[in-house]
Design an enzyme around this catalytic site. Structure first.
Site, PDB file in Angstrom:
ATOM      1  N   GLY A  47       2.602  -3.545   2.295  1.00 23.50           N
ATOM      2  CA  GLY A  47       1.951  -4.807   1.942  1.00 23.50           C
ATOM      3  C   GLY A  47       0.464  -4.630   2.187  1.00 23.50           C
ATOM      4  CB  ALA A  48      -2.474  -5.361   0.034  1.00 27.31           C
ATOM      5  NE  ARG A  89       2.113   2.646  -0.646  1.00 31.95           N
ATOM      6  CZ  ARG A  89       2.811   1.526  -0.853  1.00 31.95           C
ATOM      7  NH1 ARG A  89       2.959   0.650   0.113  1.00 31.95           N
ATOM      8  NH2 ARG A  89       3.352   1.274  -2.034  1.00 31.95           N
ATOM      9  CG  ASP A 237      -0.616  -4.090  -3.617  1.00 30.08           C
ATOM     10  OD1 ASP A 237       0.260  -4.828  -4.089  1.00 30.08           O
ATOM     11  OD2 ASP A 237      -0.508  -3.501  -2.537  1.00 30.08           O
ATOM     12  CG  ASN A 247       1.809  -7.975  -6.467  1.00 35.52           C
ATOM     13  OD1 ASN A 247       1.493  -7.639  -5.327  1.00 35.52           O
ATOM     14  ND2 ASN A 247       2.862  -8.734  -6.698  1.00 35.52           N
ATOM     15  CE  LYS A 248       6.002  -2.840  -4.757  1.00 36.94           C
ATOM     16  NZ  LYS A 248       5.707  -1.384  -4.685  1.00 36.94           N
TER      17      LYS A 248
HETATM   18  O1  MRU Z   1       4.782  -1.122  -2.125  1.00 35.29           O
HETATM   19  P1  MRU Z   1       4.531  -2.312  -1.253  1.00 35.29           P
HETATM   20  O2  MRU Z   1       5.779  -2.867  -0.651  1.00 35.29           O
HETATM   21  O3  MRU Z   1       3.455  -2.054  -0.225  1.00 35.29           O
HETATM   22  O4  MRU Z   1       3.963  -3.408  -2.247  1.00 35.29           O
HETATM   23  C1  MRU Z   1       3.545  -4.632  -1.727  1.00 35.29           C
HETATM   24  C2  MRU Z   1       3.143  -5.603  -2.758  1.00 35.29           C
HETATM   25  O5  MRU Z   1       3.084  -5.317  -3.930  1.00 35.29           O
HETATM   26  C3  MRU Z   1       2.716  -6.958  -2.248  1.00 35.29           C
HETATM   27  O6  MRU Z   1       3.024  -7.951  -3.175  1.00 35.29           O
HETATM   28  C4  MRU Z   1       1.187  -6.943  -2.031  1.00 35.29           C
HETATM   29  O7  MRU Z   1       0.825  -5.876  -1.214  1.00 35.29           O
HETATM   30  C5  MRU Z   1       0.714  -8.199  -1.425  1.00 35.29           C
HETATM   31  S1  MRU Z   1       1.204  -8.357   0.240  1.00 35.29           S
HETATM   32  C6  MRU Z   1       0.540  -9.744   0.900  1.00 35.29           C
END
Ligand code: MRU
Length: 345
Positions: A47-48, A89, A237, A247-248
């Site tokens: 998560g970012a 990442r 992100d 985002n994801k």
């Molecule tokens: O691969 P991840 O689980 O780190 O991806 C996270 C996301 O895409 C979240 O939606 C994003 O980081 C926002 S978290 C507040």
């Protein structure tokens, strides 16, 4: 009920190992920069905003083993640690934002003794963690004003306490709405391939006693066509200058179906997720991950041996599909290019 996703414990970083959830709530103590790098890479912490905080603490772990009194040598070694952490990442800009904050501190105070600088760096990492707690609550205040009684909301991935210090971005909006005693429901997309929605979001929301229903990702359009979703809230992100949002993977699909069904699509993100150095989504680096994440479900193989796999971890939602951004500075409506710059200055 607070979830402490990441904490500084005097000489180590304690994180919740998110790969173990929801079956086990297990903590992992990282004592070295390598172990925090690995924890970020393997999504034990993810998560970012949480990645940003972890990166800042990674610097603290790294400087533990720098033994010099020469501040120039110290600065060079810190730069190396920062460069190394940045390879974990690529997409979430919060990581680079936090690392840059740590680097700037060293540059700004280069005249100080190394021992003093070390203490300042620890303070800065703790400050980044504490600021996140405050900022998430500010965003939640703005975002919860958009939730009405009897609303049904949809979210993807996990933008909750587990993705931040302890409260969340998109899920923070739900927590605040619940604190305000709004009566609403949430649908959570499972979020293939790594199932952050199924494993983490539904765990968190259930723990907070928010009415949550889990769906397979491909159910969202049908739900909307039945008129069952009022609003979508997602995290981010990296957001470029024009509002294109990484985002994801799967978020862009959701934004398109939301647009088609005229369901408002909100992105909840702190100012540290906006990257004003990048003009549009085309400039955002997208992480590609291992094939096994798609060809296996947990450790179980679900595809033929040797199948070729395409596994981008994120997609970019074009800004035209976003109704508004919710940041700690307020709710930002289009035109985004102008209003983002204005809100963040
Ligand atoms: O691969 P991840 O689980 O780190 O991806 C996270 C996301 O895409 C979240 O939606 C994003 O980081 C926002 S978290 C507040």
């Amino acid at each position: 009920m607070a979830i402490a996703t990441i904490e500084w414990k005097k000489d180590c970083v304690r994180i919740i190992d998110q790969t173990k959830l929801p079956l086990k709530l297990e903590y992992l103590d990282c004592h070295e920069v390598k172990s925090i790098w690995k924890a970020i890479k393997e999504l034990k912490v993810r998560g970012a905003p949480a990645i940003g905080i972890a990166g800042a603490f990674g610097v603290i772990l790294g400087i533990k083993s720098i033994h010099t009194n020469d501040s120039r040598v110290f600065r060079e070694k810190v730069d190396k640690i920062i460069a190394y952490l940045g390879t974990s990442r690529p997409t979430a800009v919060n990581l680079f934002w936090a690392l840059e904050r740590m680097r700037q501190l060293v540059v700004l105070h280069h005249e100080l003794a190394v021992s003093v600088l070390k203490r300042l760096l620890i303070k800065e990492a703790v400050k980044i963690l504490n600021e996140d707690k405050t900022i998430c609550r500010m965003m939640a205040d703005f975002g919860s004003s958009l939730i009405n009684d009897n609303d049904t909301c949809l979210t993807i991935c996990n933008a909750g306490a587990l993705a931040t210090a302890d409260y969340g971005t998109a899920l923070g909006v739900f927590y605040r709405a619940k604190e305000k005693e709004r009566n609403f429901k949430v649908f959570a997309c499972e979020t293939r391939p790594l199932l952050q929605g199924a494993r983490l979001t539904s765990w968190e929301l259930k723990k907070h006693k928010i009415e949550v229903t889990l769906i397979a990702d491909n159910t969202a359009a049908y739900l909307m066509s039945e008129g069952k979703i009022d609003k979508v809230f997602v995290g981010a992100d990296r957001i470029s200058r024009n509002g294109d949002t990484a985002n994801k993977i799967g978020t862009f699909n959701l934004a398109i179906v939301s647009h088609y069904h005229r369901v408002p699509f909100y992105v909840v993100a702190p100012s540290s997720t906006f990257d004003l150095n990048v003009a549009s989504g085309k400039g955002i680096a997208i992480e590609h991950r291992h094939a096994d994440e798609v060809s296996r479900l947990q450790s179980q193989k679900i595809a033929p041996q040797g199948i070729s796999v395409y596994n981008p971890a994120f997609d970019v939602t074009a800004h035209e599909f976003i109704h508004a951004f919710i940041s700690e500075k307020g709710i930002i409506y289009p035109p985004f290019e102008r209003n983002i710059q204005h809100a963040l200055k």
